[in-house]
Motif scaffolding. Sequence first.
Motif, PDB file in Angstrom:
ATOM      1  N   TRP A  74       0.846  -1.191   0.000  1.00  0.00           N
ATOM      2  CA  TRP A  74       0.000   0.000   0.000  1.00  0.00           C
ATOM      3  C   TRP A  74       0.887   1.249   0.000  1.00  0.00           C
ATOM      4  N   ILE A  75       0.290   2.341  -0.390  1.00  0.00           N
ATOM      5  CA  ILE A  75       0.990   3.628  -0.455  1.00  0.00           C
ATOM      6  C   ILE A  75       0.255   4.610   0.437  1.00  0.00           C
ATOM      7  N   THR A  76       0.999   5.339   1.252  1.00  0.00           N
ATOM      8  CA  THR A  76       0.433   6.388   2.092  1.00  0.00           C
ATOM      9  C   THR A  76       1.182   7.680   1.836  1.00  0.00           C
ATOM     10  N   SER A  77       0.450   8.757   1.969  1.00  0.00           N
ATOM     11  CA  SER A  77       1.044  10.092   1.810  1.00  0.00           C
ATOM     12  C   SER A  77       0.419  10.998   2.846  1.00  0.00           C
ATOM     13  N   ALA A  78       1.237  11.647   3.646  1.00  0.00           N
ATOM     14  CA  ALA A  78       0.739  12.492   4.733  1.00  0.00           C
ATOM     15  C   ALA A  78       1.434  13.840   4.682  1.00  0.00           C
ATOM     16  N   GLU A  79       0.642  14.898   4.763  1.00  0.00           N
ATOM     17  CA  GLU A  79       1.171  16.258   4.798  1.00  0.00           C
ATOM     18  C   GLU A  79       0.526  17.001   5.962  1.00  0.00           C
ATOM     19  N   ASP A  80       1.307  17.845   6.606  1.00  0.00           N
ATOM     20  CA  ASP A  80       0.787  18.621   7.728  1.00  0.00           C
ATOM     21  C   ASP A  80      -0.183  19.703   7.276  1.00  0.00           C
ATOM     22  N   GLY A  81      -0.053  20.169   6.065  1.00  0.00           N
ATOM     23  CA  GLY A  81      -0.908  21.229   5.548  1.00  0.00           C
ATOM     24  C   GLY A  81      -0.883  21.205   4.027  1.00  0.00           C
ATOM     25  N   PRO A  82      -1.471  22.213   3.385  1.00  0.00           N
ATOM     26  CA  PRO A  82      -1.458  22.261   1.922  1.00  0.00           C
ATOM     27  C   PRO A  82      -0.029  22.287   1.387  1.00  0.00           C
ATOM     28  N   LEU A  83       0.234  21.459   0.403  1.00  0.00           N
ATOM     29  CA  LEU A  83       1.558  21.372  -0.204  1.00  0.00           C
ATOM     30  C   LEU A  83       1.650  22.361  -1.353  1.00  0.00           C
ATOM     31  N   VAL A  84       2.642  23.236  -1.305  1.00  0.00           N
ATOM     32  CA  VAL A  84       2.835  24.283  -2.301  1.00  0.00           C
ATOM     33  C   VAL A  84       4.115  23.980  -3.070  1.00  0.00           C
ATOM     34  N   GLU A  85       4.202  24.507  -4.287  1.00  0.00           N
ATOM     35  CA  GLU A  85       5.399  24.344  -5.096  1.00  0.00           C
ATOM     36  C   GLU A  85       6.644  24.719  -4.300  1.00  0.00           C
ATOM     37  N   GLY A  86       7.651  23.857  -4.376  1.00  0.00           N
ATOM     38  CA  GLY A  86       8.873  24.093  -3.632  1.00  0.00           C
ATOM     39  C   GLY A  86       8.850  23.521  -2.234  1.00  0.00           C
ATOM     40  N   GLY A  87       7.702  22.996  -1.787  1.00  0.00           N
ATOM     41  CA  GLY A  87       7.603  22.434  -0.449  1.00  0.00           C
ATOM     42  C   GLY A  87       8.086  20.997  -0.394  1.00  0.00           C
ATOM     43  N   ASP A  88       8.257  20.519   0.816  1.00  0.00           N
ATOM     44  CA  ASP A  88       8.730  19.148   1.035  1.00  0.00           C
ATOM     45  C   ASP A  88       7.559  18.182   0.944  1.00  0.00           C
ATOM     46  N   VAL A  89       7.775  17.092   0.224  1.00  0.00           N
ATOM     47  CA  VAL A  89       6.764  16.069   0.057  1.00  0.00           C
ATOM     48  C   VAL A  89       7.287  14.770   0.649  1.00  0.00           C
ATOM     49  N   SER A  90       6.408  14.002   1.260  1.00  0.00           N
ATOM     50  CA  SER A  90       6.798  12.727   1.847  1.00  0.00           C
ATOM     51  C   SER A  90       5.711  11.703   1.576  1.00  0.00           C
ATOM     52  N   ALA A  91       6.133  10.488   1.341  1.00  0.00           N
ATOM     53  CA  ALA A  91       5.228   9.372   1.102  1.00  0.00           C
ATOM     54  C   ALA A  91       5.916   8.097   1.576  1.00  0.00           C
ATOM     55  N   ALA A  92       5.162   7.034   1.640  1.00  0.00           N
ATOM     56  CA  ALA A  92       5.710   5.762   2.100  1.00  0.00           C
ATOM     57  C   ALA A  92       5.034   4.630   1.353  1.00  0.00           C
ATOM     58  N   ARG A 171       6.453  21.323  -9.139  1.00  0.00           N
ATOM     59  CA  ARG A 171       5.467  21.997  -9.980  1.00  0.00           C
ATOM     60  C   ARG A 171       4.067  21.705  -9.460  1.00  0.00           C
ATOM     61  N   TRP A 172       3.156  22.640  -9.709  1.00  0.00           N
ATOM     62  CA  TRP A 172       1.769  22.495  -9.301  1.00  0.00           C
ATOM     63  C   TRP A 172       1.100  21.362 -10.086  1.00  0.00           C
ATOM     64  N   GLY A 173       0.005  20.869  -9.542  1.00  0.00           N
ATOM     65  CA  GLY A 173      -0.771  19.842 -10.234  1.00  0.00           C
ATOM     66  C   GLY A 173      -1.053  18.655  -9.335  1.00  0.00           C
ATOM     67  N   ARG A 174      -1.673  17.653  -9.936  1.00  0.00           N
ATOM     68  CA  ARG A 174      -1.934  16.391  -9.251  1.00  0.00           C
ATOM     69  C   ARG A 174      -0.905  15.384  -9.737  1.00  0.00           C
ATOM     70  N   HIS A 175       0.002  15.004  -8.869  1.00  0.00           N
ATOM     71  CA  HIS A 175       1.115  14.139  -9.243  1.00  0.00           C
ATOM     72  C   HIS A 175       0.975  12.787  -8.564  1.00  0.00           C
ATOM     73  N   PRO A 176       1.139  11.696  -9.315  1.00  0.00           N
ATOM     74  CA  PRO A 176       0.970  10.370  -8.717  1.00  0.00           C
ATOM     75  C   PRO A 176       2.240   9.873  -8.037  1.00  0.00           C
ATOM     76  N   VAL A 177       2.047   9.194  -6.928  1.00  0.00           N
ATOM     77  CA  VAL A 177       3.092   8.380  -6.294  1.00  0.00           C
ATOM     78  C   VAL A 177       2.657   6.937  -6.470  1.00  0.00           C
ATOM     79  N   GLY A 178       3.371   6.216  -7.302  1.00  0.00           N
ATOM     80  CA  GLY A 178       2.982   4.862  -7.651  1.00  0.00           C
ATOM     81  C   GLY A 178       2.657   4.769  -9.135  1.00  0.00           C
TER      82      GLY A 178
END
Length: 475
Positions: A74-92, A171-178
Motif C-alpha cells: 500500500w501507499i500512504t502520503s501524509a502532509e501537515d498542511g497544503p503542499l505548495v510548489e517548492g515544499g517538502d513532500v513525503s510518502a511511504a 510543480r503544481w498539479g496532481r502528481h501520482p506516487v505509484g
Amino acid sequence: MTGPTASAPPSTEPESSAGWAPTPALGRAVLVAGLLLVAGVLLGRVDLVVLAAPFALGTAYALRRRPTALPQVWITSAEDGPLVEGGDVSAAVGVGNPDTVDYDLVVVRSRVSPWLRISRAGFAGAEPADPPPAEAPSAPGRGRSVADRPFVTSVPSGAAVDLELSGRALRWGRHPVGPAGARVAAAGGLLVSRAVITEPVGVRVYPRTKPFEAVEAMPRAAGLVGAHHSRRPGEGGELAGVRVFAPGDRLRRVDWRVSLRARQLHVAATLSDRDAEVVVLLDVLAEAGRSGGVDGAASVLDTTVRATAAIAEHYLHRGDRVSLLEYGPGARRLRPAAGRRQYLTVLEWLLDVRAEAAQHEPYDQVFGPQLLSSDALVVVLTPLLDERSAQMLARLARAGRFVVAVDTLPADLTPPKDRGWAEVAYRLWRLDRETMIGQLREHGVPVVRWAGAGSLDQVLRDVARLATAPRVGSR
C-alpha cells in the motif's frame, strides 16, 4: 493534503500457494541431487550418494515451511498542511507479511511523478534490521530521482516495513506516487512470489502565488459591502466632501469646525464601500514554452495558473467575489463567491487546468446567457497565440465589458534553431502578434504583461476613468 491517505486498505490474499513459483536455484538443487543419486545407484558408488545428501537435505529443510500468502502493498502520503510548489513532500510504500513464514528478501519499487523530486529514500521501522550497505539507497544522480531504483529488505512474519520517500515538489498539479510493486523470495530463495502491485496515490501540489497588489479602485462595484470606494455617496470611510446639513443626515457626521465657521450645520459626505466581482478568464487553447518547475523557466500554463492564484488571493482577501472561467473546449467554470473557502476552492480548481486545442470557436460555449455581470471586471490571462483569443477579447470589449488582457507568453521564448526559414518565420510571427496586440488596444482592450505586484495598477486606473466618464447617448 491535511491528513494521511492511502491507495487502498491492504487486502488479505487467499490462503493458498497460488502466486508462488520455484526459482532457478530450486531447479539446480533438485537437478544436482537427482543426478548424483542416480549416478551413485547405477555405478554403485556410495561417495556420490553422500555428495547428493547435502543438496537433498538442504532443499527439504528450506521447503519445510512454505509460504502461502502473498505480500500486501500500500501507499500512504501524509502532509501537515497544503503542499505548495517548492515544499517538502513525503510518502511511504508499505509492505506487509500476513504469512507465518518470514520473507527472506523483498524487492520494492515505485514509480513517482517526475515533478516530485525524491532525494531521500530508505526503509524505516522497528521490524527488520537495516539492509546491508550494498542495498542502501544511493545519492540521487543528476536529473534522476532515487525512487527510480529498486530497494531490498526482509520482512518477518506478521510484520510490515515502510519505504519512506521524501523530496521536493517542483510543480503544481496532481502528481501520482505509484503504482508500487513488490516481489518476495522465501524458503531460502527457493520460492518467489508474483509481483503484487498497488494503485497510485495522487499528491496535490498547489501553485505558489507571487506577491500581487492592485491599489487602484475597481471600474464599477456591485454590492454595498466591500473594500472598494464607489462613486456613489453613502456610508463609508472615504471622505467625498462637506455639504450643508439635510434632513436624514446623522448627527455624528456633523463637521463642527466647518459649521462654526459658516454659522450653519455642515456634514461630512463619504463614498460608500462596495464589493466587486472579478472574473478571471484562463485561455487554455494553446501552450508554449517548457516548464522548469518552481525554480526554472515558466511555461504559459505555469504563468497562467500562478497569476490566477495571486489575483484570486488578492481580491478575495479584500472581500470581493471571484469566479473562474476556462476559454477552451472544456469550458469549465467556478461560480463567484467570496471568503477563505472560495480561495481554497480556487486552488483546487486550478490543479486540473490543461491546455486543449478546440476545433471550433468556444465563445458561445464559454459565455452563456447571463453568465457575466455587467459590472464585473474580466481579467483575461492569454498568450495570444490563437486568433480566436483576440476575437474573444474584441467581442467582450464591444459588449461593454471591463476587460483587461494579461499577456502570459514567456518573455524569454527562444526561436527555433532549425536551419532555413524557421527564424524568418518566427520573426514574422512576432510582428503579426504585435500587430494583433495593437489592434486590441485600438478596440479599447488594454494588454499588459504579467509582472507580479502592480501589474494591473495602471490598467485599472485607466479602466476606472473610462467607466466614470460621461457617455454620449442619442436622443
